[in-house]
Design a protein around this motif. Structure first.
Motif, PDB file in Angstrom:
ATOM      1  N   PRO A 162       0.810  -1.264  -0.058  1.00 28.60           N
ATOM      2  CA  PRO A 162       0.026  -0.076   0.158  1.00 28.60           C
ATOM      3  C   PRO A 162       0.720   1.236   0.018  1.00 28.60           C
ATOM      4  N   GLU A 163       0.363   2.242  -0.536  1.00 25.60           N
ATOM      5  CA  GLU A 163       0.925   3.605  -0.446  1.00 25.60           C
ATOM      6  C   GLU A 163      -0.112   4.655   0.091  1.00 25.60           C
ATOM      7  N   LEU A 164       0.346   5.633   0.701  1.00 30.19           N
ATOM      8  CA  LEU A 164      -0.421   6.766   1.060  1.00 30.19           C
ATOM      9  C   LEU A 164      -0.851   7.795   0.080  1.00 30.19           C
ATOM     10  N   SER A 165      -1.799   8.339   0.538  1.00 29.63           N
ATOM     11  CA  SER A 165      -2.197   9.636  -0.554  1.00 29.63           C
ATOM     12  C   SER A 165      -0.935  10.436  -0.726  1.00 29.63           C
ATOM     13  N   GLY A 166      -0.807  10.766  -1.964  1.00 34.07           N
ATOM     14  CA  GLY A 166       0.564  11.478  -2.464  1.00 34.07           C
ATOM     15  C   GLY A 166       1.701  10.990  -2.645  1.00 34.07           C
ATOM     16  N   GLU A 167       1.662   9.508  -2.416  1.00 35.81           N
ATOM     17  CA  GLU A 167       2.790   8.616  -2.611  1.00 35.81           C
ATOM     18  C   GLU A 167       2.704   7.503  -3.417  1.00 35.81           C
ATOM     19  N   GLU A 168       1.548   7.386  -4.189  1.00 35.75           N
ATOM     20  CA  GLU A 168       1.343   6.355  -4.955  1.00 35.75           C
ATOM     21  C   GLU A 168       1.968   5.949  -6.390  1.00 35.75           C
ATOM     22  N   PHE A 169       3.104   6.293  -6.508  1.00 37.62           N
ATOM     23  CA  PHE A 169       4.086   6.063  -7.363  1.00 37.62           C
ATOM     24  C   PHE A 169       4.296   4.621  -7.832  1.00 37.62           C
ATOM     25  N   GLU A 170       4.602   3.876  -6.878  1.00 35.28           N
ATOM     26  CA  GLU A 170       4.874   2.313  -7.189  1.00 35.28           C
ATOM     27  C   GLU A 170       3.595   1.821  -7.575  1.00 35.28           C
ATOM     28  N   THR A 171       2.328   2.149  -7.164  1.00 36.44           N
ATOM     29  CA  THR A 171       1.070   1.646  -7.593  1.00 36.44           C
ATOM     30  C   THR A 171       0.881   1.959  -8.854  1.00 36.44           C
ATOM     31  N   THR A 172       1.228   3.136  -9.244  1.00 38.92           N
ATOM     32  CA  THR A 172       0.951   3.772 -10.562  1.00 38.92           C
ATOM     33  C   THR A 172       1.766   3.082 -11.595  1.00 38.92           C
ATOM     34  N   THR A 173       2.979   2.800 -11.554  1.00 41.40           N
ATOM     35  CA  THR A 173       3.819   2.168 -12.070  1.00 41.40           C
ATOM     36  C   THR A 173       3.344   0.864 -12.604  1.00 41.40           C
ATOM     37  N   HIS A 174       3.022   0.069 -11.151  1.00 39.79           N
ATOM     38  CA  HIS A 174       2.478  -1.525 -11.520  1.00 39.79           C
ATOM     39  C   HIS A 174       1.069  -1.401 -12.243  1.00 39.79           C
ATOM     40  N   VAL A 175       0.521  -0.860 -11.936  1.00 37.01           N
ATOM     41  CA  VAL A 175      -0.892  -0.615 -12.757  1.00 37.01           C
ATOM     42  C   VAL A 175      -0.741  -0.388 -14.317  1.00 37.01           C
ATOM     43  N   ALA A 176       0.152   0.647 -14.707  1.00 32.82           N
ATOM     44  CA  ALA A 176       0.595   1.035 -15.822  1.00 32.82           C
ATOM     45  C   ALA A 176       1.044  -0.142 -16.652  1.00 32.82           C
ATOM     46  N   ARG A 177       1.939  -1.010 -16.098  1.00 24.18           N
ATOM     47  CA  ARG A 177       2.435  -2.337 -16.787  1.00 24.18           C
ATOM     48  C   ARG A 177       1.456  -3.024 -16.933  1.00 24.18           C
ATOM     49  N   LEU A 178       0.427  -3.370 -16.007  1.00 20.29           N
ATOM     50  CA  LEU A 178      -0.684  -4.534 -16.234  1.00 20.29           C
ATOM     51  C   LEU A 178      -1.373  -3.567 -17.666  1.00 20.29           C
ATOM     52  N   ILE A 179      -1.717  -2.394 -17.655  1.00 15.48           N
ATOM     53  CA  ILE A 179      -2.455  -1.623 -18.729  1.00 15.48           C
ATOM     54  C   ILE A 179      -1.572  -1.774 -20.055  1.00 15.48           C
ATOM     55  N   GLU A 180      -0.357  -1.861 -19.918  1.00 12.68           N
ATOM     56  CA  GLU A 180       0.315  -1.680 -21.227  1.00 12.68           C
ATOM     57  C   GLU A 180       0.416  -3.271 -21.723  1.00 12.68           C
ATOM     58  N   GLY A 181       0.227  -4.313 -20.763  1.00 10.05           N
ATOM     59  CA  GLY A 181       0.399  -5.669 -21.142  1.00 10.05           C
ATOM     60  C   GLY A 181      -0.975  -6.099 -21.895  1.00 10.05           C
ATOM     61  N   LEU A 182      -2.045  -5.388 -22.009  1.00 10.24           N
ATOM     62  CA  LEU A 182      -3.311  -6.001 -22.593  1.00 10.24           C
ATOM     63  C   LEU A 182      -3.180  -5.776 -24.222  1.00 10.24           C
ATOM     64  N   PRO A 183      -2.859  -4.978 -24.873  1.00 13.17           N
ATOM     65  CA  PRO A 183      -2.140  -3.602 -24.291  1.00 13.17           C
ATOM     66  C   PRO A 183      -3.307  -2.233 -24.623  1.00 13.17           C
ATOM     67  N   LEU A 184      -3.405  -1.344 -23.912  1.00 11.09           N
ATOM     68  CA  LEU A 184      -4.248  -0.188 -23.955  1.00 11.09           C
ATOM     69  C   LEU A 184      -3.488   1.090 -24.022  1.00 11.09           C
ATOM     70  N   PRO A 185      -3.766   2.061 -24.738  1.00 11.39           N
ATOM     71  CA  PRO A 185      -2.943   3.313 -24.591  1.00 11.39           C
ATOM     72  C   PRO A 185      -3.368   4.004 -23.261  1.00 11.39           C
ATOM     73  N   LEU A 186      -2.277   4.355 -22.683  1.00 12.34           N
ATOM     74  CA  LEU A 186      -2.615   5.112 -21.358  1.00 12.34           C
ATOM     75  C   LEU A 186      -1.811   6.586 -20.988  1.00 12.34           C
ATOM     76  N   ARG A 187      -2.180   7.041 -20.191  1.00 13.32           N
ATOM     77  CA  ARG A 187      -1.486   8.602 -20.056  1.00 13.32           C
ATOM     78  C   ARG A 187      -1.319   8.529 -18.281  1.00 13.32           C
ATOM     79  N   ILE A 188      -0.195   8.645 -17.830  1.00 15.30           N
ATOM     80  CA  ILE A 188       0.194   9.005 -16.585  1.00 15.30           C
ATOM     81  C   ILE A 188       0.027  10.185 -16.518  1.00 15.30           C
ATOM     82  N   ALA A 189      -0.748  10.704 -15.060  1.00 15.02           N
ATOM     83  CA  ALA A 189      -0.642  11.961 -14.547  1.00 15.02           C
ATOM     84  C   ALA A 189       0.669  12.680 -14.486  1.00 15.02           C
TER      85      ALA A 189
END
Length: 412
Positions: free
Chosen positions: A38-65
């Protein structure tokens, strides 16, 4: 709006069920991974990266904030026009500053941080729904074009994440939005939903008391901020609860009180923090006026300066009736005719999902996550957990809601 039952639903229910079943093992593993990291509010860098890898694997176009926390992704299928207005599905990804007390092999690996509100589950279900819909599209099993925006949002617990994602163009070309929230008071296979208000307005506030410190043996030589603060709490609790019609729900609660650092020293300042929750703007304005009068009177009576500061606030979530109808029909098809339980009255809790609803219509529903064996601990408990069978139901319902929403018979 009167429901118009889709005429081709039977053709896609079977493939949807099959796609969900094929994905479940991976989704269970994903939820446990997120729960462990888990990551606290304002610190969700690893979670974002992990989810991004999953989305890229589908693959779907994505945009990280722009701060590399949170992301959006796109699913247009089959042959959906690029300008087809999107239906957004939103999940929150942040955790809470709570020590995980569960004795399970997937408990949090980070001291003092855990997913105690189900955001790991929401994230898993949104990814699962995107995966299922993408799989159905690749197999030519979708009955009509769909256009989905997945929103993986940080900082829901601090009520700033939705506005942050809106500034990052999360609602560009989006016509409506659906949100999901775990509900440990409901059984697996059931959802709670109703049109109209779902949650309350919530104002976070801080109150600073500035007095004059001194020796605990000589309080007459001081202006005691602790005395002023305790009087303020008692006066506000009593006045706010007694000043309004009991049918006009207004709740004020103090969650933090900080003052001093030594037993025999009267400090020169004290700080309170809390929340004010209301359903209507008139009640909110009246409550704030009452608080202002109490603060002013207490300053006059004690000599202690009382400074009331409003912080972050979230408006009420108000569900759109048409979207409630869409979700209800999708739930009846995927979870059963008796799966839908109307919510008799709004919750005094808050959700920054409401900020999206200031721009577009939307609906949030509560997904049952408990069984007799597991999942009965309340939200924000150090023992919070779910019956993981709820994940399958949530994925089915989110995917089915997308298909229902774009049904030309419903919209035509």
């Amino acid at each position: 709006m009167e429901s118009k039952a889709p005429q081709q639903s039977a053709a896609w229910i079977g493939p949807l069920e099959s796609a969900v079943e094929e994905s479940l093992d991976g989704l269970f593993k994903l939820r446990r991974y997120l729960h462990q990291h888990p990551e606290l509010s304002g610190e969700e860098f690893e979670t974002t990266t992990h989810v991004a890898r999953l989305i890229e694997g589908l693959p779907l176009p994505l945009r990280i904030a722009d701060q590399r926390r949170g992301l959006t992704c796109e699913l247009l299928a089959p042959d959906a026009a690029s300008n087809l207005p999107r239906l957004a599905l939103r999940a929150d990804i942040d955790a809470l500053p709570i020590q995980d007390a569960k004795q399970v092999d997937y408990h949090s690996t980070r001291d003092g941080v855990m997913h105690g509100c189900g955001h790991d589950v929401h994230t898993t279900m949104l990814y699962g729904a995107l995966r299922v819909l993408h799989q159905m599209a690749s197999r030519d099993q979708l009955p009509w074009p769909i256009a989905v925006r997945g929103i993986f949002q940080p900082a829901e617990e601090t009520a700033v994440g939705a506005r942050y994602m809106i500034l990052n163009q999360a609602l560009h070309d989006v016509a409506a939005i659906i949100g999901i929230h775990c509900d440990p008071s409901r059984s697996v296979g059931r959802i709670g939903i109703s049109p109209g208000p779902l949650t309350a307005n919530c104002d976070m506030f801080k109150v600073k008391f500035r007095g004059r410190g001194g020796h605990g043996a000589r309080p007459h030589q001081t202006i005691d901020p602790i005395d002023a603060a305790t009087q303020w709490v008692q006066s506000v609790y009593r006045s706010v609860s007694r000043a309004f019609d009991p049918h006009e729900a207004t709740v004020i609660s103090i969650g933090r009180f900080e003052a001093g650092n030594k037993a025999n020293v009267i400090p020169d300042h004290a700080v309170l923090e809390g929340t004010l929750r209301t359903f209507h703007s008139g009640a909110r304005a009246s409550a704030l006026e009452t608080i202002a009068k109490i603060s002013e009177a207490l300053t006059m009576a004690t000599g202690c300066l009382v400074d009331f500061e409003l912080g972050f606030s979230a408006p009420a979530v108000v569900n759109d009736p048409h979207l409630v109808d869409v979700v209800t029909h999708a739930a009846q098809q995927t979870l059963g005719d008796h799966a839908v339980e109307p919510i008799p009255r709004p919750s005094m809790g808050s959700e920054d999902f409401s900020y999206y609803l200031e721009h577009i219509p939307g609906a949030m529903f509560r997904l049952g996550t408990c069984s007799e064996q597991i999942g009965q601990e309340p939200l924000h408990s150090p023992h919070f957990d779910i019956d993981q069978r709820a994940i399958a139901g949530g994925v089915r319902l989110l995917a089915a809601t997308v298909i229902e929403y774009f049904d030309p018979h419903r919209n035509g």
